[in-house]
Design a protein around this motif. Structure first.
Motif, PDB file in Angstrom:
ATOM      1  N   GLN A  28     -19.679  69.979 -43.476  1.00 38.88           N
ATOM      2  CA  GLN A  28     -20.237  68.987 -44.624  1.00 38.88           C
ATOM      3  C   GLN A  28     -20.188  68.941 -46.094  1.00 38.88           C
ATOM      4  OE1 GLN A  28     -21.287  66.363 -42.617  1.00 38.88           O
ATOM      5  NE2 GLN A  28     -22.021  67.448 -41.700  1.00 38.88           N
ATOM      6  N   LYS A  29     -19.340  70.634 -46.324  1.00 36.66           N
ATOM      7  CA  LYS A  29     -18.677  70.089 -47.757  1.00 36.66           C
ATOM      8  C   LYS A  29     -17.280  70.071 -47.848  1.00 36.66           C
ATOM      9  CE  LYS A  29     -20.669  75.309 -49.168  1.00 36.66           C
ATOM     10  NZ  LYS A  29     -20.524  76.290 -48.794  1.00 36.66           N
ATOM     11  N   PRO A  30     -16.123  70.205 -46.544  1.00 39.58           N
ATOM     12  CA  PRO A  30     -15.219  69.521 -47.417  1.00 39.58           C
ATOM     13  C   PRO A  30     -15.179  68.142 -47.540  1.00 39.58           C
ATOM     14  CG  PRO A  30     -14.885  71.114 -45.295  1.00 39.58           C
ATOM     15  CD  PRO A  30     -16.212  70.611 -45.895  1.00 39.58           C
ATOM     16  N   GLY A  31     -16.133  67.058 -46.828  1.00 40.74           N
ATOM     17  CA  GLY A  31     -16.534  66.016 -47.251  1.00 40.74           C
ATOM     18  C   GLY A  31     -16.398  65.406 -48.624  1.00 40.74           C
ATOM     19  N   ILE A  32     -17.710  66.695 -48.783  1.00 41.23           N
ATOM     20  CA  ILE A  32     -18.526  66.075 -50.067  1.00 41.23           C
ATOM     21  C   ILE A  32     -17.320  66.348 -51.107  1.00 41.23           C
ATOM     22  CG2 ILE A  32     -20.430  66.600 -51.560  1.00 41.23           C
ATOM     23  CD1 ILE A  32     -21.904  67.529 -49.126  1.00 41.23           C
ATOM     24  N   ALA A  33     -16.479  67.429 -51.080  1.00 44.75           N
ATOM     25  CA  ALA A  33     -15.111  67.849 -51.999  1.00 44.75           C
ATOM     26  C   ALA A  33     -14.284  67.014 -51.672  1.00 44.75           C
ATOM     27  CB  ALA A  33     -14.551  68.997 -51.411  1.00 44.75           C
ATOM     28  N   LEU A  34     -14.427  66.075 -51.248  1.00 50.67           N
ATOM     29  CA  LEU A  34     -13.258  64.887 -51.268  1.00 50.67           C
ATOM     30  C   LEU A  34     -13.645  63.647 -51.786  1.00 50.67           C
ATOM     31  CD1 LEU A  34     -10.175  63.332 -50.294  1.00 50.67           C
ATOM     32  CD2 LEU A  34     -11.167  63.038 -48.508  1.00 50.67           C
ATOM     33  N   ALA A  35     -15.342  63.598 -51.744  1.00 45.68           N
ATOM     34  CA  ALA A  35     -15.469  62.461 -52.291  1.00 45.68           C
ATOM     35  C   ALA A  35     -15.828  62.513 -53.644  1.00 45.68           C
ATOM     36  CB  ALA A  35     -17.317  62.153 -51.637  1.00 45.68           C
ATOM     37  N   LYS A  36     -15.912  64.095 -54.185  1.00 41.22           N
ATOM     38  CA  LYS A  36     -16.101  64.496 -55.405  1.00 41.22           C
ATOM     39  C   LYS A  36     -15.080  64.175 -56.093  1.00 41.22           C
ATOM     40  CE  LYS A  36     -19.741  67.544 -55.679  1.00 41.22           C
ATOM     41  NZ  LYS A  36     -20.015  69.153 -56.141  1.00 41.22           N
TER      42      LYS A  36
ATOM     43  N   ASP B 152     -21.736  58.651 -47.519  1.00 44.34           N
ATOM     44  CA  ASP B 152     -22.254  58.376 -46.049  1.00 44.34           C
ATOM     45  C   ASP B 152     -22.013  59.007 -45.154  1.00 44.34           C
ATOM     46  OD1 ASP B 152     -24.084  56.627 -48.025  1.00 44.34           O
ATOM     47  OD2 ASP B 152     -22.238  54.687 -46.921  1.00 44.34           O
ATOM     48  N   HIS B 153     -20.982  59.105 -44.899  1.00 43.83           N
ATOM     49  CA  HIS B 153     -20.449  60.005 -43.858  1.00 43.83           C
ATOM     50  C   HIS B 153     -20.896  61.849 -43.383  1.00 43.83           C
ATOM     51  CE1 HIS B 153     -18.318  60.760 -40.401  1.00 43.83           C
ATOM     52  NE2 HIS B 153     -18.105  62.294 -40.572  1.00 43.83           N
ATOM     53  N   ALA B 154     -20.920  62.260 -44.825  1.00 45.70           N
ATOM     54  CA  ALA B 154     -21.739  63.602 -44.734  1.00 45.70           C
ATOM     55  C   ALA B 154     -23.081  63.398 -45.049  1.00 45.70           C
ATOM     56  CB  ALA B 154     -21.380  64.109 -45.628  1.00 45.70           C
ATOM     57  N   LEU B 155     -23.375  62.587 -45.226  1.00 44.05           N
ATOM     58  CA  LEU B 155     -25.509  62.097 -44.790  1.00 44.05           C
ATOM     59  C   LEU B 155     -25.601  61.912 -43.862  1.00 44.05           C
ATOM     60  CD1 LEU B 155     -26.071  60.705 -48.688  1.00 44.05           C
ATOM     61  CD2 LEU B 155     -26.753  62.901 -47.967  1.00 44.05           C
ATOM     62  N   SER B 156     -25.400  61.000 -43.132  1.00 44.16           N
ATOM     63  CA  SER B 156     -25.475  60.468 -42.168  1.00 44.16           C
ATOM     64  C   SER B 156     -24.979  62.313 -40.591  1.00 44.16           C
ATOM     65  CB  SER B 156     -24.867  59.220 -41.252  1.00 44.16           C
ATOM     66  OG  SER B 156     -23.284  59.613 -41.386  1.00 44.16           O
ATOM     67  N   ASN B 157     -24.367  62.777 -40.597  1.00 44.83           N
ATOM     68  CA  ASN B 157     -24.099  64.271 -40.477  1.00 44.83           C
ATOM     69  C   ASN B 157     -25.568  64.550 -40.792  1.00 44.83           C
ATOM     70  OD1 ASN B 157     -21.980  62.977 -39.221  1.00 44.83           O
ATOM     71  ND2 ASN B 157     -20.628  64.643 -39.915  1.00 44.83           N
ATOM     72  N   ILE B 158     -25.635  65.383 -41.946  1.00 39.60           N
ATOM     73  CA  ILE B 158     -26.584  65.644 -41.997  1.00 39.60           C
ATOM     74  C   ILE B 158     -28.009  65.063 -41.794  1.00 39.60           C
ATOM     75  CG2 ILE B 158     -28.208  66.782 -44.284  1.00 39.60           C
ATOM     76  CD1 ILE B 158     -25.897  67.057 -45.252  1.00 39.60           C
ATOM     77  N   ASN B 159     -28.693  64.282 -41.368  1.00 39.08           N
ATOM     78  CA  ASN B 159     -29.595  63.440 -40.641  1.00 39.08           C
ATOM     79  C   ASN B 159     -30.313  63.993 -41.385  1.00 39.08           C
ATOM     80  OD1 ASN B 159     -30.942  61.338 -39.197  1.00 39.08           O
ATOM     81  ND2 ASN B 159     -30.811  62.561 -37.726  1.00 39.08           N
ATOM     82  N   HIS B 160     -31.177  63.847 -42.715  1.00 33.39           N
ATOM     83  CA  HIS B 160     -32.369  64.608 -43.339  1.00 33.39           C
ATOM     84  C   HIS B 160     -32.866  65.808 -42.558  1.00 33.39           C
ATOM     85  CE1 HIS B 160     -33.098  60.769 -45.463  1.00 33.39           C
ATOM     86  NE2 HIS B 160     -32.970  59.699 -44.245  1.00 33.39           N
TER      87      HIS B 160
ATOM     88  N   ALA C  45     -28.972  72.040 -50.737  1.00 34.46           N
ATOM     89  CA  ALA C  45     -28.109  72.524 -51.418  1.00 34.46           C
ATOM     90  C   ALA C  45     -26.897  71.483 -51.138  1.00 34.46           C
ATOM     91  CB  ALA C  45     -27.558  73.408 -51.898  1.00 34.46           C
ATOM     92  N   ALA C  46     -26.170  71.159 -50.395  1.00 33.47           N
ATOM     93  CA  ALA C  46     -25.432  70.480 -50.098  1.00 33.47           C
ATOM     94  C   ALA C  46     -25.609  68.526 -50.024  1.00 33.47           C
ATOM     95  CB  ALA C  46     -24.217  70.548 -48.792  1.00 33.47           C
ATOM     96  N   ALA C  47     -26.586  68.555 -49.369  1.00 28.91           N
ATOM     97  CA  ALA C  47     -27.239  67.752 -48.877  1.00 28.91           C
ATOM     98  C   ALA C  47     -28.240  66.686 -50.834  1.00 28.91           C
ATOM     99  CB  ALA C  47     -28.508  67.375 -48.033  1.00 28.91           C
ATOM    100  N   TRP C  48     -28.185  67.792 -50.985  1.00 27.29           N
ATOM    101  CA  TRP C  48     -29.252  67.069 -52.623  1.00 27.29           C
ATOM    102  C   TRP C  48     -27.324  66.453 -53.014  1.00 27.29           C
ATOM    103  CZ3 TRP C  48     -28.427  68.214 -57.642  1.00 27.29           C
ATOM    104  CH2 TRP C  48     -29.087  68.255 -58.729  1.00 27.29           C
ATOM    105  N   ASP C  49     -26.775  67.488 -53.135  1.00 28.92           N
ATOM    106  CA  ASP C  49     -25.503  66.862 -54.063  1.00 28.92           C
ATOM    107  C   ASP C  49     -25.082  65.907 -53.679  1.00 28.92           C
ATOM    108  OD1 ASP C  49     -23.644  67.526 -56.642  1.00 28.92           O
ATOM    109  OD2 ASP C  49     -21.991  68.442 -54.788  1.00 28.92           O
ATOM    110  N   ALA C  50     -24.842  65.761 -52.262  1.00 30.14           N
ATOM    111  CA  ALA C  50     -24.154  64.828 -51.890  1.00 30.14           C
ATOM    112  C   ALA C  50     -25.306  63.125 -51.799  1.00 30.14           C
ATOM    113  CB  ALA C  50     -24.371  64.962 -49.948  1.00 30.14           C
TER     114      ALA C  50
END
Length: 108
Positions: free
Chosen positions: A1-9, A25-33, A46-51
């Motif tokens: 998920q890190k690359p998607g979150i980095a791109l979003a930032k 949204d895509h990264a968080l849907s992949n994390i799926n809680h 940490a990645a989910a919190w940041d996203a």
């Protein structure tokens, strides 16, 4: 998920909050809680919190733009995305209840 979150930032830094929100949204849907599991891997948490933080920030920015340009009856985007942003802020507040960024988003 890190690359998607980095791109979003990067998109957010370039004043493209809707594009950033789509990536988050895509990264968080992949994390799926999965990060909410008490035994979840700490980097995942940490990645989910940041996203969640950045997704809520993007939604608030977009809603502000939406509010400045449209009549109240035409604010469909805000009505669709702000409830999810509030849910994300609430989830992000659990581990960091005094985070000033989250408190600032709630005050807007």
């Amino acid at each position: 998920q890190k690359p998607g979150i980095a791109l979003a930032k990067m998109l957010l830094a370039n004043r493209k909050p809707r594009a950033a929100l789509r990536r988050l949204d895509h990264a968080l849907s992949n994390i799926n809680h999965a990060d909410l599991d008490p035994n979840a891997w700490m980097p995942l948490k940490a990645a989910a919190w940041d996203a969640r933080l950045h997704a809520a920030q993007c939604a608030v920015m977009c809603a502000g733009y939406d509010a400045s340009k449209k009549e109240p009856a035409q604010r469909h985007w805000s009505r669709q995305h702000l409830p999810r942003a509030l849910e994300r802020i609430t989830l992000a507040l659990r581990p960091a209840p005094n985070d000033q960024r989250l408190q600032g988003l709630l005050s807007r």
